[in-house]
Scaffold this motif. Structure first.
Motif, PDB file in Angstrom:
ATOM      1  N   ASN A 178       9.982   2.138  12.637  1.00 44.98           N
ATOM      2  CA  ASN A 178       8.983   2.935  11.944  1.00 44.98           C
ATOM      3  C   ASN A 178       7.691   2.133  11.902  1.00 44.98           C
ATOM      4  O   ASN A 178       7.703   0.971  11.503  1.00 44.98           O
ATOM      5  N   THR A 179       6.579   2.748  12.298  1.00 44.33           N
ATOM      6  CA  THR A 179       5.298   2.030  12.300  1.00 44.33           C
ATOM      7  C   THR A 179       4.767   1.799  10.889  1.00 44.33           C
ATOM      8  O   THR A 179       3.791   1.078  10.708  1.00 44.33           O
ATOM      9  N   ALA A 180       5.397   2.422   9.890  1.00 44.63           N
ATOM     10  CA  ALA A 180       5.005   2.234   8.487  1.00 44.63           C
ATOM     11  C   ALA A 180       6.180   1.608   7.733  1.00 44.63           C
ATOM     12  O   ALA A 180       6.979   2.311   7.127  1.00 44.63           O
ATOM     13  N   PRO A 181       6.312   0.262   7.801  1.00 47.25           N
ATOM     14  CA  PRO A 181       7.502  -0.401   7.235  1.00 47.25           C
ATOM     15  C   PRO A 181       7.717  -0.153   5.747  1.00 47.25           C
ATOM     16  O   PRO A 181       8.854  -0.026   5.308  1.00 47.25           O
ATOM     17  N   GLU A 182       6.643  -0.055   4.964  1.00 47.73           N
ATOM     18  CA  GLU A 182       6.818   0.194   3.527  1.00 47.73           C
ATOM     19  C   GLU A 182       7.416   1.569   3.286  1.00 47.73           C
ATOM     20  O   GLU A 182       8.267   1.750   2.430  1.00 47.73           O
ATOM     21  N   ARG A 183       6.951   2.558   4.057  1.00 48.54           N
ATOM     22  CA  ARG A 183       7.495   3.909   3.914  1.00 48.54           C
ATOM     23  C   ARG A 183       8.961   3.928   4.341  1.00 48.54           C
ATOM     24  O   ARG A 183       9.789   4.540   3.673  1.00 48.54           O
ATOM     25  N   ALA A 184       9.270   3.245   5.429  1.00 48.51           N
ATOM     26  CA  ALA A 184      10.666   3.189   5.895  1.00 48.51           C
ATOM     27  C   ALA A 184      11.544   2.613   4.787  1.00 48.51           C
ATOM     28  O   ALA A 184      12.598   3.163   4.470  1.00 48.51           O
ATOM     29  N   LYS A 185      11.086   1.522   4.189  1.00 52.66           N
ATOM     30  CA  LYS A 185      11.847   0.849   3.150  1.00 52.66           C
ATOM     31  C   LYS A 185      12.077   1.786   1.954  1.00 52.66           C
ATOM     32  O   LYS A 185      13.170   1.857   1.405  1.00 52.66           O
ATOM     33  N   ARG A 186      11.018   2.513   1.567  1.00 53.46           N
ATOM     34  CA  ARG A 186      11.099   3.421   0.432  1.00 53.46           C
ATOM     35  C   ARG A 186      12.076   4.573   0.719  1.00 53.46           C
ATOM     36  O   ARG A 186      12.939   4.882  -0.098  1.00 53.46           O
TER      37      ARG A 186
END
Length: 118
Positions: free
Chosen positions: A14-22
């Motif tokens: 995922n190019t948005a790691p924080e969103r993936a984590k959430r």
């Protein structure tokens, strides 16, 4: 009550790691009674798939909805080149954009148990 299944090590692409984590955190929360899932890493681009899969040897890999079908297929084949029996799932392209993060979590909650049980 059946025993929890797992532990499953999960890598996301995922190019948005924080969103993936959430989002994965929410998925893990919903499924925690039945499955022991650990989100061990995220690949921010396709070039990170082989090194991170090699490092973590995950059981499961999800590619996010920003990837096209071709890119998701490439991600899958790269992951399988390292861990042949890895379980992979590509979130349908555009799901996050069209229906938002809630829809992605609902989609995964619906799909993941069958994938993990397969």
């Amino acid at each position: 009550m059946a025993a929890r299944k797992g532990p499953f090590k999960l890598v996301t692409v995922n190019t948005a790691p924080e969103r993936a984590k959430r989002l994965i955190g929410r998925l893990i929360e919903v499924l925690e009674d039945d499955y022991d899932i650990e989100h061990v890493d995220n690949c921010e681009n396709i070039g990170e798939v082989v090194p991170k899969v090699t490092k973590h040897r995950p059981d499961v890999l999800f590619s996010a909805s920003m990837w096209s079908e071709e890119e998701a297929a490439k991600i899958r084949s790269l992951a399988q080149s390292v861990v042949p029996d890895i379980k992979t799932h590509a979130i349908p392209q555009g799901l996050q954009v069209e229906r938002g993060p809630e829809a992605v979590v609902e989609y995964l909650v619906e799909k993941v148990p069958a994938l993990l049980d397969s």
